[in-house]
Design a protein around this motif. Structure first.
Motif, PDB file in Angstrom:
ATOM      1  N   LEU A   1     -85.532 -40.107 106.503  1.00 19.34           N
ATOM      2  CA  LEU A   1     -86.273 -41.151 106.851  1.00 19.34           C
ATOM      3  C   LEU A   1     -85.381 -42.494 106.866  1.00 19.34           C
ATOM      4  N   ALA A   2     -84.605 -42.818 105.712  1.00 17.13           N
ATOM      5  CA  ALA A   2     -83.877 -44.031 105.597  1.00 17.13           C
ATOM      6  C   ALA A   2     -82.702 -43.937 106.161  1.00 17.13           C
ATOM      7  N   TYR A   3     -82.103 -42.689 106.239  1.00 18.19           N
ATOM      8  CA  TYR A   3     -80.910 -42.157 106.827  1.00 18.19           C
ATOM      9  C   TYR A   3     -80.940 -42.478 108.399  1.00 18.19           C
ATOM     10  N   TRP A   4     -81.753 -42.036 109.152  1.00 15.69           N
ATOM     11  CA  TRP A   4     -82.110 -42.143 110.562  1.00 15.69           C
ATOM     12  C   TRP A   4     -82.293 -43.675 110.754  1.00 15.69           C
ATOM     13  N   LYS A   5     -82.894 -44.266 110.072  1.00 16.72           N
ATOM     14  CA  LYS A   5     -83.269 -45.607 110.401  1.00 16.72           C
ATOM     15  C   LYS A   5     -82.111 -46.378 110.406  1.00 16.72           C
ATOM     16  N   ASN A   6     -81.212 -46.330 109.416  1.00 19.66           N
ATOM     17  CA  ASN A   6     -79.878 -46.963 109.273  1.00 19.66           C
ATOM     18  C   ASN A   6     -78.974 -46.519 110.525  1.00 19.66           C
ATOM     19  N   VAL A   7     -78.974 -45.483 110.832  1.00 17.51           N
ATOM     20  CA  VAL A   7     -78.348 -44.873 111.784  1.00 17.51           C
ATOM     21  C   VAL A   7     -78.557 -45.479 113.299  1.00 17.51           C
TER      22      VAL A   7
ATOM     23  N   ASN B   1     -76.946 -31.834 115.151  1.00 22.64           N
ATOM     24  CA  ASN B   1     -78.306 -31.481 114.726  1.00 22.64           C
ATOM     25  C   ASN B   1     -79.309 -31.975 115.731  1.00 22.64           C
ATOM     26  N   ILE B   2     -80.362 -31.309 116.222  1.00 20.50           N
ATOM     27  CA  ILE B   2     -81.441 -32.183 116.853  1.00 20.50           C
ATOM     28  C   ILE B   2     -81.568 -33.424 116.084  1.00 20.50           C
ATOM     29  N   ILE B   3     -81.419 -34.454 116.873  1.00 18.63           N
ATOM     30  CA  ILE B   3     -81.647 -35.616 116.183  1.00 18.63           C
ATOM     31  C   ILE B   3     -83.280 -36.118 116.739  1.00 18.63           C
ATOM     32  N   PRO B   4     -83.782 -37.084 115.977  1.00 20.41           N
ATOM     33  CA  PRO B   4     -85.042 -37.544 116.118  1.00 20.41           C
ATOM     34  C   PRO B   4     -85.311 -38.159 117.422  1.00 20.41           C
TER      35      PRO B   4
ATOM     36  N   ALA C   1     -73.475 -33.459 123.543  1.00 20.36           N
ATOM     37  CA  ALA C   1     -73.986 -32.486 122.407  1.00 20.36           C
ATOM     38  C   ALA C   1     -75.634 -32.174 122.435  1.00 20.36           C
ATOM     39  N   GLN C   2     -76.214 -33.359 122.482  1.00 18.38           N
ATOM     40  CA  GLN C   2     -77.745 -33.204 122.408  1.00 18.38           C
ATOM     41  C   GLN C   2     -78.335 -32.486 123.786  1.00 18.38           C
TER      42      GLN C   2
END
Length: 180
Positions: free
Chosen positions: A73-79, A104-107, A138-139
């Motif tokens: 959760l924190a990782y994706w928010k930071n990205v 990876n399939i990203i959120p 990629a996505q």
């Protein structure tokens, strides 16, 4: 650690000027406490640690790797917050966060941030746009997310749709210049 102690520790860690110091301070905590701290950080707190770079890009990339291990959760928010067109892409010796974006399939909210960066970047930094293009490609190609990209384009104002179409499809059709 009780809630009051956690808030005190968070404030202490955020007062550090360097992301490296925040990272090392979090590593000294129990993983669950570190996770609670990084998940409670607001956008401005994250921005100050991710986008005010002070020539510490490699340390920020290491910090992102650490976040991947303790809190997705924190990782994706930071990205998401790192994808700021004014600041540009976080370039470092360790581009594992871009590797994750490509493998990876990203959120959906992360994909939206990638898309927004791709079409909002007025600087036309070829290096940044090439990297973002690798993620979009990629996505679409690996994970079949063309429908979501088309939806993002259709949600734009008519005067921006043509530009977005051209830029995104150019990215999808180009060979990725990077290996992430």
């Amino acid at each position: 650690m009780n809630n009051k102690e956690l808030i005190k520790k968070k404030n202490q860690l955020l007062n550090e000027d360097w992301t490296e110091d925040l990272h090392h301070g979090l590593q000294k905590l129990e993983p669950e406490c570190a996770k609670q701290i990084v998940e409670s950080m607001d956008d401005s707190e994250i921005y100050s640690k991710i986008n005010i770079r002070h020539c510490q890009e490699d340390y920020i990339a290491d910090y992102l790797d650490y976040l991947w291990e303790i809190s997705k959760l924190a990782y994706w928010k930071n990205v998401i917050i790192s994808l700021d067109v004014e600041v540009g892409i976080l370039w470092s010796d360790n581009m594992s966060y871009f590797e994750r974006l490509c493998n990876n399939i990203i959120p959906d909210d992360v994909l939206k941030a990638v898309f927004d960066f791709a079409i909002d970047s007025e600087k036309d930094s070829h290096q940044d746009l090439d990297a973002i293009g690798c993620v979009i490609k990629a996505q679409v190609e690996k994970f079949g997310r063309m429908d979501i990209i088309k939806k993002y384009i259709s949600d734009l104002n008519n005067d921006v749709q043509d530009f977005a179409n051209k830029r995104v499809f150019s990215m999808i059709n180009q060979t990725c210049k990077y290996t992430f």
